[in-house]
Design an enzyme around this catalytic site. Structure first.
Site, PDB file in Angstrom:
ATOM      1  N   THR A  91      12.033  45.230  16.247  1.00  0.00           N
ATOM      2  CA  THR A  91      11.721  46.563  15.675  1.00  0.00           C
ATOM      3  C   THR A  91      13.267  46.917  14.810  1.00  0.00           C
ATOM      4  O   THR A  91      13.408  48.048  14.297  1.00  0.00           O
ATOM      5  CB  THR A  91      11.349  47.808  16.567  1.00  0.00           C
ATOM      6  OG1 THR A  91      12.432  47.414  17.773  1.00  0.00           O
ATOM      7  CG2 THR A  91      10.082  47.510  17.193  1.00  0.00           C
ATOM      8  N   GLY A  92      14.306  46.138  15.187  1.00  0.00           N
ATOM      9  CA  GLY A  92      15.745  46.405  14.402  1.00  0.00           C
ATOM     10  C   GLY A  92      15.624  45.926  13.276  1.00  0.00           C
ATOM     11  O   GLY A  92      14.857  45.358  12.604  1.00  0.00           O
TER      12      GLY A  92
ATOM     13  N   VAL B  87      17.516  43.693  11.905  1.00  0.00           N
ATOM     14  CA  VAL B  87      17.534  42.059  11.485  1.00  0.00           C
ATOM     15  C   VAL B  87      16.098  41.512  11.743  1.00  0.00           C
ATOM     16  O   VAL B  87      15.564  40.682  10.885  1.00  0.00           O
ATOM     17  CB  VAL B  87      18.464  41.388  12.165  1.00  0.00           C
ATOM     18  CG1 VAL B  87      18.349  39.966  12.114  1.00  0.00           C
ATOM     19  CG2 VAL B  87      19.988  41.630  11.872  1.00  0.00           C
TER      20      VAL B  87
ATOM     21  N   SER C  48       9.588  50.841  22.533  1.00  0.00           N
ATOM     22  CA  SER C  48       8.816  50.489  21.184  1.00  0.00           C
ATOM     23  C   SER C  48       7.498  49.828  21.645  1.00  0.00           C
ATOM     24  O   SER C  48       6.719  49.426  20.684  1.00  0.00           O
ATOM     25  CB  SER C  48       9.497  49.325  20.522  1.00  0.00           C
ATOM     26  OG  SER C  48      10.706  50.120  20.239  1.00  0.00           O
TER      27      SER C  48
ATOM     28  N   CYS D 102      27.825  37.872  10.402  1.00  0.00           N
ATOM     29  CA  CYS D 102      27.535  38.053   9.154  1.00  0.00           C
ATOM     30  C   CYS D 102      28.457  37.548   8.172  1.00  0.00           C
ATOM     31  O   CYS D 102      28.524  36.960   7.180  1.00  0.00           O
ATOM     32  CB  CYS D 102      26.822  39.111   8.805  1.00  0.00           C
ATOM     33  SG  CYS D 102      27.625  40.624   9.654  1.00  0.00           S
TER      34      CYS D 102
ATOM     35  N   GLN E 259      32.783  45.986   4.764  1.00  0.00           N
ATOM     36  CA  GLN E 259      31.522  45.706   5.213  1.00  0.00           C
ATOM     37  C   GLN E 259      30.628  47.131   5.336  1.00  0.00           C
ATOM     38  O   GLN E 259      31.045  48.011   5.606  1.00  0.00           O
ATOM     39  CB  GLN E 259      31.974  45.310   6.752  1.00  0.00           C
ATOM     40  CG  GLN E 259      32.544  44.035   6.945  1.00  0.00           C
ATOM     41  CD  GLN E 259      32.555  43.346   8.398  1.00  0.00           C
ATOM     42  OE1 GLN E 259      33.652  42.684   8.417  1.00  0.00           O
ATOM     43  NE2 GLN E 259      31.793  43.465   9.180  1.00  0.00           N
TER      44      GLN E 259
ATOM     45  N   HIS F 189      27.845  42.933   2.298  1.00  0.00           N
ATOM     46  CA  HIS F 189      29.325  42.876   2.695  1.00  0.00           C
ATOM     47  C   HIS F 189      29.903  42.284   1.699  1.00  0.00           C
ATOM     48  O   HIS F 189      29.562  41.211   0.846  1.00  0.00           O
ATOM     49  CB  HIS F 189      29.622  41.806   4.057  1.00  0.00           C
ATOM     50  CG  HIS F 189      29.099  42.795   5.237  1.00  0.00           C
ATOM     51  ND1 HIS F 189      28.751  43.900   5.434  1.00  0.00           N
ATOM     52  CD2 HIS F 189      29.012  42.135   6.633  1.00  0.00           C
ATOM     53  CE1 HIS F 189      28.689  44.284   6.596  1.00  0.00           C
ATOM     54  NE2 HIS F 189      28.683  43.203   7.340  1.00  0.00           N
TER      55      HIS F 189
HETATM   56  P1  A2P Z   1      13.852  48.967  20.345  1.00  0.00           P
HETATM   57  O1  A2P Z   1      13.556  49.330  18.672  1.00  0.00           O
HETATM   58  O2  A2P Z   1      12.832  49.048  21.173  1.00  0.00           O
HETATM   59  O3  A2P Z   1      15.143  49.972  20.674  1.00  0.00           O
HETATM   60  P2  A2P Z   1      19.389  47.257  15.678  1.00  0.00           P
HETATM   61  O4  A2P Z   1      20.250  46.043  15.873  1.00  0.00           O
HETATM   62  O5  A2P Z   1      18.764  47.647  14.385  1.00  0.00           O
HETATM   63  O6  A2P Z   1      20.016  48.569  16.491  1.00  0.00           O
HETATM   64  O7  A2P Z   1      18.021  46.998  16.429  1.00  0.00           O
HETATM   65  C1  A2P Z   1      18.131  46.303  18.069  1.00  0.00           C
HETATM   66  C2  A2P Z   1      16.854  45.703  18.299  1.00  0.00           C
HETATM   67  O8  A2P Z   1      16.887  45.351  19.806  1.00  0.00           O
HETATM   68  C3  A2P Z   1      15.520  46.472  18.389  1.00  0.00           C
HETATM   69  O9  A2P Z   1      14.374  45.954  18.050  1.00  0.00           O
HETATM   70  C4  A2P Z   1      15.660  46.961  20.052  1.00  0.00           C
HETATM   71  O10 A2P Z   1      14.431  47.555  20.463  1.00  0.00           O
HETATM   72  C5  A2P Z   1      16.020  45.846  20.589  1.00  0.00           C
HETATM   73  N1  A2P Z   1      16.610  45.944  22.110  1.00  0.00           N
HETATM   74  C6  A2P Z   1      17.537  46.700  22.239  1.00  0.00           C
HETATM   75  N2  A2P Z   1      17.689  46.716  23.641  1.00  0.00           N
HETATM   76  C7  A2P Z   1      16.863  45.943  23.860  1.00  0.00           C
HETATM   77  C8  A2P Z   1      16.483  45.654  25.523  1.00  0.00           C
HETATM   78  N3  A2P Z   1      17.014  46.000  26.417  1.00  0.00           N
HETATM   79  N4  A2P Z   1      15.316  44.715  25.574  1.00  0.00           N
HETATM   80  C9  A2P Z   1      14.719  44.333  24.339  1.00  0.00           C
HETATM   81  N5  A2P Z   1      15.018  44.726  23.275  1.00  0.00           N
HETATM   82  C10 A2P Z   1      16.154  45.498  22.949  1.00  0.00           C
END
Ligand code: A2P
Length: 344
Positions: free
Chosen positions: A12-13, A15, A41, A129, A156, A249
């Protein structure tokens, strides 16, 4: 082609989302697709090609039957869960800094040192990156004439600090135009003691300060470049700066060679380099800019010129989409290389 079961940790992030788009766009032969994120999520539905996939909460049991697992959820998540993925028999492509400097883990930009992938023991690391964008240009130049020293300054984009940093820049711009007070809650990084305005500003501070007054981002550019280029003695010094750009960047790079390399020679080498695009025609005002490069695959290079103060040295301006080649695309290219070479 045989399909591979794929897990994406951090789906969901920024990347993770880019990676999902690229899996479809590049026709990656995925079978099962397991989208993993934090419990926040879990249950969310994400459209991937013609499928709809439900996001699951990451756990130690998430990797059974998975062939390749992409990790992009931060270093601490990788440190905790990558061993479970490897144990379950998956090959991990880790986009965090957790394993990059581990001597047992190849650190790879396929166009530069793809052959290192074969040495993996379950994990291949994807570089920082800014480093990836830089070595795409240094790699082919170094193969032609060895490089002695590199001086780089980065510009950046805020998206490198996550989706929330884009919101913060946009909110600050709106507040500025409305004549309202600006809120700064995130940059240079969320847990910092102070936060500074990024709109109409530059922050010469990315990640925490470490030895000799350099930041961790700056040290990453030194050590990761040496590792990827197989040149432990290569001298690299960096200043990394956050700029109010949404995506891509940019880097001003001064390269000193062991022997003279003319700007025309460098242009010839770089125009033939895979994944690099030469855009260098000052008379026509043609040079790479982050707005043009956003969303594109290649790393762009222009403004190639002799260093007026030093023989054997060139200056150049390099721009790359740090979420694509700087992260998601490079990770996927590592997996594609492994498929081509029957490693997964
Ligand atoms: P979530 O969307 O549920 O918070 P970004 O780099 O854009 O901030 O995204 C970080 C990604 O890592 C998201 O998909 C986030 O999920 C996930 N994430 C962050 N913390 C955890 C965790 N403790 N366990 C699993 N996924 C995580």
């Amino acid at each position: 082609m045989r399909k591979r079961n794929v897990a994406i940790v951090g789906a969901t992030g920024a990347v993770g989302e880019e990676l999902l788009g690229l899996l479809v766009e590049r026709g990656f032969p995925y079978g099962e697709l397991r989208l993993l994120a934090s419990p926040r999520s879990a249950g969310r539905r994400i459209a991937v090609g013609d499928r709809e996939v439900v996001v699951e909460a990451l756990s130690a049991q998430s990797f059974s039957g998975i062939d390749v697992a992409f990790f992009s959820a931060g270093g601490s998540v990788s440190l905790e869960y990558v061993p479970h993925a490897v144990e379950a028999g998956a090959v991990v492509i880790d986009n965090t800094s957790a394993y990059r400097m581990d001597p047992e883990v190849p650190l790879v930009v396929p166009e530069v040192n793809g052959e290192e992938i074969a040495k993996h023991k379950g994990i291949v690391a994807n570089p920082n990156c800014s480093t990836t964008i830089m070595v795409m240009v240094l790699g082919p130049l170094h193969r032609h004439t060895p490089i002695k020293r590199v001086v780089v300054s980065t510009y950046q984009a805020v998206s490198g600090a996550g989706a929330r940093a884009i919101d913060e820049l946009e909110q600050q711009v709106r507040a500025y135009v409305a004549g309202e007070p600006l809120q700064a809650n995130l940059l240079p990084y969320a847990s910092a003691d102070k936060h500074y305005q990024i709109a109409f500003n530059l922050l010469p501070h990315i990640d925490v300060f470490q030895d000799m007054g350099y930041t961790r981002e700056e040290w990453k550019m030194v050590y990761e470049t040496q590792k990827i280029m197989g040149a432990p003695d290569l001298k690299v010094t960096a200043t990394t700066v956050r700029v109010p750009v949404i995506r891509s960047h940019s880097e001003s790079i001064n390269v000193e060679f062991e022997a003279p390399v003319s700007p025309d020679e460098a242009r010839r080498i770089l125009s033939a380099a895979p994944g690099v695009k030469l855009k260098d025609d000052p008379e026509r005002m043609e040079y790479p800019m982050p707005l043009d490069v956003a969303g594109k695959d290649p790393v762009y290079v222009g403004r190639i010129r002799q260093d007026n103060s030093l023989s054997n040295a060139l200056n150049m301006w390099v721009v790359g989409d740090q979420i694509r080649k700087g992260a998601a695309l490079n990770s996927l290219q590592i997996a594609e290389y492994m498929i081509e070479h029957d490693m997964i």
